[in-house]
Design a protein around this motif. Structure first.
Motif, PDB file in Angstrom:
ATOM      1  N   ALA A  65      39.622  -7.707  41.469  1.00 55.09           N
ATOM      2  CA  ALA A  65      38.418  -6.875  41.383  1.00 55.09           C
ATOM      3  C   ALA A  65      38.535  -5.859  40.255  1.00 55.09           C
ATOM      4  O   ALA A  65      37.568  -5.583  39.537  1.00 55.09           O
ATOM      5  CB  ALA A  65      38.180  -6.164  42.718  1.00 55.09           C
ATOM      6  N   GLY A  66      39.719  -5.296  40.093  1.00 54.70           N
ATOM      7  CA  GLY A  66      39.922  -4.271  39.067  1.00 54.70           C
ATOM      8  C   GLY A  66      39.802  -4.797  37.648  1.00 54.70           C
ATOM      9  O   GLY A  66      39.403  -4.063  36.743  1.00 54.70           O
ATOM     10  N   LEU A  67      40.124  -6.059  37.427  1.00 46.61           N
ATOM     11  CA  LEU A  67      40.028  -6.620  36.079  1.00 46.61           C
ATOM     12  C   LEU A  67      38.582  -6.608  35.599  1.00 46.61           C
ATOM     13  O   LEU A  67      38.302  -6.220  34.470  1.00 46.61           O
ATOM     14  CB  LEU A  67      40.592  -8.041  36.050  1.00 46.61           C
ATOM     15  N   THR A  95      44.645 -11.346  26.786  1.00 47.68           N
ATOM     16  CA  THR A  95      43.979 -12.134  27.821  1.00 47.68           C
ATOM     17  C   THR A  95      44.644 -13.498  27.987  1.00 47.68           C
ATOM     18  O   THR A  95      44.820 -13.976  29.113  1.00 47.68           O
ATOM     19  CB  THR A  95      42.481 -12.287  27.508  1.00 47.68           C
ATOM     20  N   LEU A  96      45.022 -14.128  26.870  1.00 49.52           N
ATOM     21  CA  LEU A  96      45.717 -15.413  26.962  1.00 49.52           C
ATOM     22  C   LEU A  96      47.070 -15.266  27.661  1.00 49.52           C
ATOM     23  O   LEU A  96      47.432 -16.095  28.503  1.00 49.52           O
ATOM     24  CB  LEU A  96      45.903 -16.013  25.568  1.00 49.52           C
ATOM     25  N   PHE A 100      48.014 -16.951  31.276  1.00 47.69           N
ATOM     26  CA  PHE A 100      49.215 -17.761  31.480  1.00 47.69           C
ATOM     27  C   PHE A 100      50.044 -17.208  32.650  1.00 47.69           C
ATOM     28  O   PHE A 100      50.447 -17.957  33.542  1.00 47.69           O
ATOM     29  CB  PHE A 100      50.067 -17.795  30.211  1.00 47.69           C
ATOM     30  N   VAL A 101      50.277 -15.902  32.652  1.00 46.27           N
ATOM     31  CA  VAL A 101      51.111 -15.290  33.700  1.00 46.27           C
ATOM     32  C   VAL A 101      50.455 -15.420  35.069  1.00 46.27           C
ATOM     33  O   VAL A 101      51.097 -15.827  36.046  1.00 46.27           O
ATOM     34  CB  VAL A 101      51.411 -13.813  33.368  1.00 46.27           C
ATOM     35  N   THR A 102      49.169 -15.099  35.166  1.00 45.13           N
ATOM     36  CA  THR A 102      48.500 -15.164  36.474  1.00 45.13           C
ATOM     37  C   THR A 102      48.314 -16.610  36.927  1.00 45.13           C
ATOM     38  O   THR A 102      48.379 -16.893  38.124  1.00 45.13           O
ATOM     39  CB  THR A 102      47.146 -14.439  36.449  1.00 45.13           C
ATOM     40  N   GLY A 103      48.088 -17.525  35.989  1.00 48.52           N
ATOM     41  CA  GLY A 103      47.994 -18.940  36.356  1.00 48.52           C
ATOM     42  C   GLY A 103      49.309 -19.460  36.906  1.00 48.52           C
ATOM     43  O   GLY A 103      49.342 -20.169  37.916  1.00 48.52           O
ATOM     44  N   MET A 146      41.407 -16.623  37.877  1.00 51.67           N
ATOM     45  CA  MET A 146      40.017 -16.970  37.573  1.00 51.67           C
ATOM     46  C   MET A 146      39.326 -15.849  36.813  1.00 51.67           C
ATOM     47  O   MET A 146      38.563 -16.102  35.878  1.00 51.67           O
ATOM     48  CB  MET A 146      39.256 -17.309  38.859  1.00 51.67           C
ATOM     49  N   GLN A 147      39.590 -14.605  37.196  1.00 49.59           N
ATOM     50  CA  GLN A 147      39.003 -13.475  36.477  1.00 49.59           C
ATOM     51  C   GLN A 147      39.535 -13.399  35.048  1.00 49.59           C
ATOM     52  O   GLN A 147      38.808 -13.031  34.127  1.00 49.59           O
ATOM     53  CB  GLN A 147      39.264 -12.161  37.227  1.00 49.59           C
ATOM     54  N   MET A 148      40.795 -13.762  34.856  1.00 50.91           N
ATOM     55  CA  MET A 148      41.353 -13.813  33.494  1.00 50.91           C
ATOM     56  C   MET A 148      40.637 -14.892  32.675  1.00 50.91           C
ATOM     57  O   MET A 148      40.332 -14.677  31.498  1.00 50.91           O
ATOM     58  CB  MET A 148      42.852 -14.106  33.530  1.00 50.91           C
ATOM     59  N   LEU A 149      40.387 -16.043  33.277  1.00 48.37           N
ATOM     60  CA  LEU A 149      39.680 -17.118  32.584  1.00 48.37           C
ATOM     61  C   LEU A 149      38.259 -16.683  32.228  1.00 48.37           C
ATOM     62  O   LEU A 149      37.788 -16.928  31.111  1.00 48.37           O
ATOM     63  CB  LEU A 149      39.663 -18.381  33.447  1.00 48.37           C
TER      64      LEU A 149
END
Length: 173
Positions: A65-67, A95-96, A100-103, A146-149
């Motif tokens: 939510a914070g992103l 962001t990339l 990568f890290v969150t994925g 998903m939010q990063m994407l």
């Protein structure tokens, strides 16, 4: 759609935080009652374990939510001085890396959840099936990825990556 998911993620994080607060207050209340009557003393046996589960859920769902809300710590001074071109490159690069890290984190947590489910692992304290809290963490990590994407797609499309109406202290008319 992603904004609604981010909002729901924030609401779930808030509910987990409220549950964590209730658990802590119940533990404090039990300790105070123990001062009045020793028979009422003692810890709530699941308190530490469930507090850890709830704190993990708060972190993961709150991060998603914070992103979108733009409440993550960033080096705004560096971005402001960099200029438009370098700022775009820095935003894309960060962001990339974040994607990568969150994925990877979401993938790892889902595998961890599946292993706990297949093996029937239980926590040693409360005998809770470990796949349940593991699944919550995996879902939170998936939402963050998903939010990063979505952030990456917004950058590529030239759209705002943060919802200014969600920032603390902003006033909507």
């Amino acid at each position: 759609m992603s904004d609604r998911i981010a909002a729901a993620s924030g609401v779930f994080a808030m509910l987990c935080l409220v549950a964590l607060l209730v658990l802590i207050l119940a533990g404090i209340g039990r300790g105070l009652l123990g001062k009045i009557n020793p028979e009422w003393s003692g810890e709530i046996e699941i308190a530490w374990e469930y507090s850890a589960y709830l704190m993990g859920a708060v972190f993961m769902f709150g991060a998603a939510a914070g992103l979108r809300a733009g409440s993550h710590v960033r080096v705004a001074i560096l971005l402001a001085r960099a200029g438009r071109g370098p700022t775009f490159v820095l935003e894309m690069l960060s962001t990339l890396i974040g994607l990568f890290v969150t994925g990877f984190m979401a993938w790892s947590l889902f595998n961890f959840t599946l292993r706990a489910f297949r093996n029937g692992q239980l926590s040693s304290g409360s005998l809770t099936p470990l796949w349940i809290p593991d699944a919550a963490l995996a879902l939170g990590a998936l939402l963050l990825a998903m939010q990063m994407l979505v952030r990456l797609l917004r950058l590529l499309l030239g759209e705002a990556t943060e919802d200014e109406s969600l920032k603390a202290g902003s006033v909507t008319e």
